[in-house]
Scaffold this active site. Structure first.
Site, PDB file in Angstrom:
ATOM      1  N   THR A  75      -8.226 -13.888  -0.060  1.00 50.09           N
ATOM      2  CA  THR A  75      -8.003 -12.564  -0.784  1.00 50.09           C
ATOM      3  C   THR A  75      -6.533 -11.879  -1.007  1.00 50.09           C
ATOM      4  O   THR A  75      -6.182 -11.550  -1.921  1.00 50.09           O
ATOM      5  CB  THR A  75      -8.882 -11.533   0.025  1.00 50.09           C
ATOM      6  N   LEU A  89       1.183 -19.978  16.221  1.00 51.06           N
ATOM      7  CA  LEU A  89       2.146 -20.870  16.084  1.00 51.06           C
ATOM      8  C   LEU A  89       3.085 -21.020  17.270  1.00 51.06           C
ATOM      9  O   LEU A  89       3.323 -19.674  18.021  1.00 51.06           O
ATOM     10  CB  LEU A  89       3.109 -20.555  14.835  1.00 51.06           C
ATOM     11  N   HIS A 131      -2.693  -8.026   9.770  1.00 53.09           N
ATOM     12  CA  HIS A 131      -3.827  -7.898  10.862  1.00 53.09           C
ATOM     13  C   HIS A 131      -4.425  -6.996  10.047  1.00 53.09           C
ATOM     14  O   HIS A 131      -4.268  -5.740  10.006  1.00 53.09           O
ATOM     15  CB  HIS A 131      -3.068  -7.769  12.080  1.00 53.09           C
TER      16      HIS A 131
HETATM   17  C1  GRF Z   1      -7.584 -10.738   6.650  1.00 57.81           C
HETATM   18  O1  GRF Z   1      -8.238  -9.866   7.267  1.00 57.81           O
HETATM   19  C2  GRF Z   1      -6.132 -10.635   7.123  1.00 57.81           C
HETATM   20  O2  GRF Z   1      -6.023  -9.447   7.667  1.00 57.81           O
HETATM   21  C3  GRF Z   1      -6.542 -11.670   8.468  1.00 57.81           C
HETATM   22  O3  GRF Z   1      -7.283 -12.614   7.971  1.00 57.81           O
HETATM   23  C4  GRF Z   1      -7.926 -11.981   7.038  1.00 57.81           C
HETATM   24  C5  GRF Z   1      -7.675 -13.150   5.984  1.00 57.81           C
HETATM   25  O4  GRF Z   1      -8.502 -12.966   4.964  1.00 57.81           O
HETATM   26  N1  GRF Z   1      -5.116 -12.157   9.088  1.00 57.81           N
HETATM   27  P1  GRF Z   1      -8.159 -13.445   3.311  1.00 57.81           P
HETATM   28  O5  GRF Z   1      -8.209 -14.935   3.715  1.00 57.81           O
HETATM   29  O6  GRF Z   1      -6.883 -13.019   2.690  1.00 57.81           O
HETATM   30  O7  GRF Z   1      -9.579 -13.408   2.475  1.00 57.81           O
END
Ligand code: GRF
Length: 243
Positions: free
Chosen positions: A29, A109, A125
């Site tokens: 997303t 990492l 995050h």
């Molecule tokens: C998101 O909630 C982001 O904050 C976290 O992992 C999730 C990834 O979702 N690091 P997407 O793959 O971007 O839908």
């Protein structure tokens, strides 16, 4: 304690347009939001590479649909973490990327890898760091912890990546209310919506050379003055449903 990623040095002064790579593991997303922001000119940059460590991540399909080169670097096919990270680093160097965006990348990492991209790697995050972050805090676990805590406000954070998981200098944050009847699913959706607004904004500031890291704080420099009669930069619009 975190020493930060630089001292009073502009970290975003890259040749324009910025060459961006996204590291993904899941639905993508946030990747989609970055793709659209680049396409609309909201970010003066281009996503030149998407790398997934999960072979069937839907994010790879998003890259394919957008015509962006995509690669799988799966840690299970390498004899060691060092060999995995060497392959990852080689893919990024080959594309001469100026910024690496972790966009739902579910691998921690190593300090060696992180230091090679110091000041040039960001993460998003799904909480207001430094709360609800750190090792083991990802995905549903974050929102479960927020609900269990009784917090009234959560949100999302974009930060530079350092060797401390979720501990690097904070670039931008957005707050999201926690409602009485929220579940992990409803909270995830509300936070994710803000994520897709915030990450493009943070990347845009980097691409414009407007982020200055001072210890563990990030100063956002003012936009340069425009000559009279020139077009203003495109606003970063709230996204439509990107899922
Ligand atoms: C998101 O909630 C982001 O904050 C976290 O992992 C999730 C990834 O979702 N690091 P997407 O793959 O971007 O839908």
């Amino acid at each position: 304690m975190n020493s930060g990623v630089g001292r009073a040095a502009p970290v975003g002064a890259m040749p324009s347009p910025l060459r961006i790579a996204a590291l993904v593991s899941g639905t993508g997303t946030n990747l989609q939001a970055l793709i659209e922001a680049c396409r609309l000119g909201e970010i003066p940059g281009e996503i030149v590479l998407v790398v997934s460590n999960v072979p069937d991540a839907f994010a790879l399909e998003r890259a394919r649909r957008a015509g962006i080169p995509a690669a799988v670097v799966d840690q299970r096919t390498y004899p060691s973490r060092a060999a995995f990270e060497e392959a990852l680093g080689a893919a990024l160097r080959a594309e001469r990327v100026g910024l690496v965006c972790l966009a739902g990348f579910l691998r921690i990492l190593s300090p060696t890898f992180v230091s090679a991209f110091q000041g040039r790697m960001m993460n998003i995050h799904p909480a207001l760091l430094p709360a609800f972050g750190g090792k083991g805090m990802y995905g549903d676990r974050v929102h479960q912890a927020v609900l269990a805590s009784g917090a009234r406000v959560t949100g999302c954070t974009v930060h530079f990546v350092t060797e401390v998981p979720d501990g690097g200098p904070i670039v931008a944050q957005a707050a999201v209310p926690v409602e009485d009847d929220d579940t992990v699913a409803t909270l995830t959706a509300r936070v994710r919506h803000e994520e897709t607004r915030l990450y493009p904004l943070a990347v845009r500031l980097f691409a414009e050379g407007r982020l200055r890291v001072e210890g563990n704080r990030v100063r956002i420099l003012p936009a340069p003055l425009r000559a009279v009669g020139t077009a203003p930069p495109a606003p970063v619009a709230p996204p439509a449903d990107r899922s």
